[in-house]
Design a protein around this motif. Structure first.
Motif, mmCIF file in Angstrom:
data_model
loop_
_atom_site.group_PDB
_atom_site.id
_atom_site.type_symbol
_atom_site.label_atom_id
_atom_site.label_comp_id
_atom_site.label_asym_id
_atom_site.label_seq_id
_atom_site.Cartn_x
_atom_site.Cartn_y
_atom_site.Cartn_z
ATOM 1 N N GLY A 74 31.466 133.158 5.590
ATOM 2 C CA GLY A 74 31.885 131.907 6.213
ATOM 3 C C GLY A 74 31.858 130.750 5.241
ATOM 4 N N GLY A 123 39.223 128.135 6.563
ATOM 5 C CA GLY A 123 39.158 129.060 7.689
ATOM 6 C C GLY A 123 40.524 129.425 8.244
ATOM 7 N N THR A 149 34.103 132.844 9.627
ATOM 8 C CA THR A 149 33.527 131.660 10.274
ATOM 9 C C THR A 149 33.792 130.413 9.447
ATOM 10 O OG1 THR A 149 31.737 132.988 11.195
ATOM 11 C CG2 THR A 149 31.382 130.617 11.152
#
Length: 181
Positions: free
Chosen positions: A38, A53, A62
């Motif tokens: 992430g 993202g 994420t």
């Protein structure tokens, strides 16, 4: 950070998204699944995390943004230099605006993508950005958890919220089987 600094040619973002996960995995123990990878950022970094993202859902599972903004080159007292990398080229601005790019994430990638947004909904600049991005992500079918805070655009908000956000992220990753080899 990568992304906004490489807006013209995208080379910084391309390096960060294509090479860094592989380089990191080669020298550190980790889970080599996108669901375990992430990006996180606050303010301009929140913009960068959201942008990475939605532009690279094949790499990141994420995106966590604290008091971010989601329109490239947006003009406000908080974002005086946000337009500089884009040179007032509308096509470039649109191509780097997470709020516009979210709807372009393919349905196969939406299923594994998770956004966590934190901001003060009543803040005159970050509040409308937070609410608009949340609506856009919901409309696009991208999973989202919201973490409203009265702490404003400060380091106090991430400090206070990060434990709960990481707990929610861990629960989601466990439910998705990220930790199963």
């Amino acid at each position: 950070g990568c992304g906004w600094s490489g807006a013209g040619g995208g080379t910084v973002a391309a390096h960060g998204c294509a090479e860094v996960p592989g380089d990191t995995g080669a020298s550190n123990r980790g889970i080599g699944k996108r669901g375990a990878r992430g990006v996180r950022g606050g303010s301009k970094g929140g913009y960068g995390a959201a942008r990475l993202g939605v532009r690279h859902p094949d790499v990141f599972g994420t995106a966590m943004a604290f008091s971010g903004y989601y329109q490239a080159a947006i003009s406000s007292p908080q974002t005086r230099n946000a337009s500089r990398p884009f040179g007032h080229h509308q096509a470039l601005i649109d191509a780097h605006s997470p709020i516009l790019l979210a709807s372009e994430v393919t349905s196969s990638r939406r299923a594994g993508l998770f956004f966590m947004l934190s901001a003060d909904p009543s803040h005159p600049f970050y509040g409308p950005q937070y609410l608009a991005m949340a609506g856009t992500l919901r409309q696009a079918g991208i999973a989202i958890d919201l973490f409203p805070t009265p702490l404003g655009h400060s380091w106090a908000a991430p400090r206070a919220q990060l434990p709960a956000m990481l707990a929610a992220l861990g629960q989601r990753e466990a439910a998705l089987g990220v930790f199963v080899r």
